[in-house]
Design a protein around this motif. Structure first.
Motif, PDB file in Angstrom:
ATOM      1  N   SER A   1      84.914 102.956  33.123  1.00 11.24           N
ATOM      2  CA  SER A   1      85.834 101.861  32.484  1.00 11.24           C
ATOM      3  C   SER A   1      85.123 100.432  33.144  1.00 11.24           C
ATOM      4  O   SER A   1      85.343  99.438  32.331  1.00 11.24           O
ATOM      5  CB  SER A   1      87.166 102.290  32.814  1.00 11.24           C
ATOM      6  OG  SER A   1      87.433 103.458  32.320  1.00 11.24           O
ATOM      7  N   VAL A   2      85.205 100.493  34.491  1.00  9.35           N
ATOM      8  CA  VAL A   2      84.863  99.076  35.352  1.00  9.35           C
ATOM      9  C   VAL A   2      83.549  98.717  34.912  1.00  9.35           C
ATOM     10  O   VAL A   2      83.119  97.537  34.921  1.00  9.35           O
ATOM     11  CB  VAL A   2      84.980  99.403  36.754  1.00  9.35           C
ATOM     12  CG1 VAL A   2      86.395  99.972  36.831  1.00  9.35           C
ATOM     13  CG2 VAL A   2      84.012 100.328  37.441  1.00  9.35           C
ATOM     14  N   ARG A   3      82.433  99.826  34.966  1.00 15.96           N
ATOM     15  CA  ARG A   3      81.091  99.565  34.406  1.00 15.96           C
ATOM     16  C   ARG A   3      81.098  98.739  32.892  1.00 15.96           C
ATOM     17  O   ARG A   3      80.305  97.861  32.770  1.00 15.96           O
ATOM     18  CB  ARG A   3      80.432 100.724  34.249  1.00 15.96           C
ATOM     19  CG  ARG A   3      79.691 101.013  35.721  1.00 15.96           C
ATOM     20  CD  ARG A   3      79.008 102.195  35.643  1.00 15.96           C
ATOM     21  NE  ARG A   3      78.790 102.886  37.014  1.00 15.96           N
ATOM     22  CZ  ARG A   3      78.492 103.962  37.276  1.00 15.96           C
ATOM     23  NH1 ARG A   3      78.650 105.059  36.335  1.00 15.96           N
ATOM     24  NH2 ARG A   3      78.100 104.523  38.470  1.00 15.96           N
ATOM     25  N   GLY A   4      81.882  99.278  32.109  1.00 17.88           N
ATOM     26  CA  GLY A   4      82.198  98.636  30.987  1.00 17.88           C
ATOM     27  C   GLY A   4      82.809  97.115  30.921  1.00 17.88           C
ATOM     28  O   GLY A   4      82.363  96.154  30.294  1.00 17.88           O
ATOM     29  N   LEU A   5      83.603  96.840  32.110  1.00 12.65           N
ATOM     30  CA  LEU A   5      83.974  95.492  32.144  1.00 12.65           C
ATOM     31  C   LEU A   5      83.122  94.625  32.704  1.00 12.65           C
ATOM     32  O   LEU A   5      82.976  93.571  32.371  1.00 12.65           O
ATOM     33  CB  LEU A   5      85.253  95.607  33.304  1.00 12.65           C
ATOM     34  CG  LEU A   5      85.995  94.223  33.605  1.00 12.65           C
ATOM     35  CD1 LEU A   5      86.538  93.405  32.333  1.00 12.65           C
ATOM     36  CD2 LEU A   5      86.977  94.315  34.807  1.00 12.65           C
ATOM     37  N   VAL A   6      82.256  95.240  33.608  1.00 11.48           N
ATOM     38  CA  VAL A   6      80.969  94.454  34.243  1.00 11.48           C
ATOM     39  C   VAL A   6      80.069  93.893  32.863  1.00 11.48           C
ATOM     40  O   VAL A   6      79.520  92.908  32.915  1.00 11.48           O
ATOM     41  CB  VAL A   6      80.411  95.126  35.154  1.00 11.48           C
ATOM     42  CG1 VAL A   6      79.130  94.290  35.787  1.00 11.48           C
ATOM     43  CG2 VAL A   6      81.410  95.365  36.427  1.00 11.48           C
ATOM     44  N   TYR A   7      80.044  94.877  32.080  1.00 12.32           N
ATOM     45  CA  TYR A   7      79.001  94.764  30.896  1.00 12.32           C
ATOM     46  C   TYR A   7      79.516  93.430  30.103  1.00 12.32           C
ATOM     47  O   TYR A   7      78.857  92.535  29.462  1.00 12.32           O
ATOM     48  CB  TYR A   7      78.911  95.725  29.987  1.00 12.32           C
ATOM     49  CG  TYR A   7      78.077  95.791  28.714  1.00 12.32           C
ATOM     50  CD1 TYR A   7      76.541  95.812  28.954  1.00 12.32           C
ATOM     51  CD2 TYR A   7      78.591  95.400  27.632  1.00 12.32           C
ATOM     52  CE1 TYR A   7      75.830  95.415  27.715  1.00 12.32           C
ATOM     53  CE2 TYR A   7      77.954  95.403  26.472  1.00 12.32           C
ATOM     54  CZ  TYR A   7      76.413  95.399  26.670  1.00 12.32           C
ATOM     55  OH  TYR A   7      75.778  95.115  25.405  1.00 12.32           O
ATOM     56  N   ASN A   8      81.090  93.655  29.949  1.00 10.32           N
ATOM     57  CA  ASN A   8      81.584  92.502  29.144  1.00 10.32           C
ATOM     58  C   ASN A   8      81.500  91.140  29.884  1.00 10.32           C
ATOM     59  O   ASN A   8      81.052  90.114  29.265  1.00 10.32           O
ATOM     60  CB  ASN A   8      83.115  92.819  29.086  1.00 10.32           C
ATOM     61  CG  ASN A   8      83.720  91.977  28.354  1.00 10.32           C
ATOM     62  OD1 ASN A   8      84.480  90.720  28.774  1.00 10.32           O
ATOM     63  ND2 ASN A   8      83.797  92.073  26.778  1.00 10.32           N
TER      64      ASN A   8
END
Length: 216
Positions: free
Chosen positions: A175-182
């Motif tokens: 989930s947080v990697r998705g946020l960093v990607y965003n």
């Protein structure tokens, strides 16, 4: 604005157990890594050559190929450095408060590492679909630290649910990697640390025990 390249000096607690050859190999890898990251602040990844990297690191082409097959492998050293940083520097700081507070603090450091200590170009380079290192052994380094905190929360009742510590850690990291990607797709235009704190708070709501005294 181009950020300063990552340069975290991590004291390895296992140094005394390593051979001279192992230590020399790590020092060489560190030289190549820091040279590559410095070059990334000056030019695009596709414009960086292996000859550029070895010239900046002051090592030979042969030395490079003793350790790596491609220039991308050099940049993936970021994971070794991150794992050392979290295991040796961050983990000792995460000893106060409840498991929920420690998990929140863990991701504060993760956001800081991704946005402040690492150049934005570097973060963008690492967050690519061909990167298989996100799925490496979760019990070591960074994710191992997180699993330990989560297990503590499950053991003391701060966290609840049927999922294991490993499953919860995997869910949170994805989930947080998705946020960093965003954040990367927005060119780092917002405060990653502030947004991540809110993001993690909502993610943890699913596992928060009613006995922890928190309310939504």
């Amino acid at each position: 604005m181009v950020q300063k390249p990552i340069r975290i000096e991590v004291e390895d607690m296992e140094t005394e157990n390593k051979s001279k050859r192992q230590l020399q190999a790590e020092q060489t890898k560190d030289k190549l890594f820091h040279a590559a990251v410095e070059l990334l602040t000056e030019k695009d990844f596709n414009d960086i050559t292996i000859r550029d990297i070895v010239a900046r690191a002051k090592v030979s082409i042969g030395t490079f190929y003793n350790h790596y097959s491609t220039k991308m492998e050099v940049f993936y050293e970021a994971y070794r450095i991150a794992d050392h940083y979290f295991a040796e520097t961050v983990a000792p700081l995460l000893t106060q408060g409840s498991a929920l507070e420690q998990i929140t603090a863990f991701f504060d450091y993760y956001a800081h590492y991704s946005s402040d200590l690492t150049d934005l170009r570097m973060t963008k380079l690492l967050y690519n679909p061909d990167n298989t290192l996100f799925s490496r052994d979760p019990h070591q380094g960074m994710v191992g630290v997180l699993i330990g905190i989560i297990q503590q929360g499950l053991d003391d009742g701060t966290l609840s649910g049927d999922d294991s510590a490993e499953v919860i850690a995997e869910y949170l990291m994805i989930s947080v990697r998705g946020l960093v990607y965003n954040w990367c797709t927005h060119d780092g235009s917002y405060d990653l640390a502030a947004v991540m704190r809110k993001f993690v708070h909502r993610l943890l709501a699913y596992y928060r025990s009613s006995a922890d005294g928190h309310t939504e």
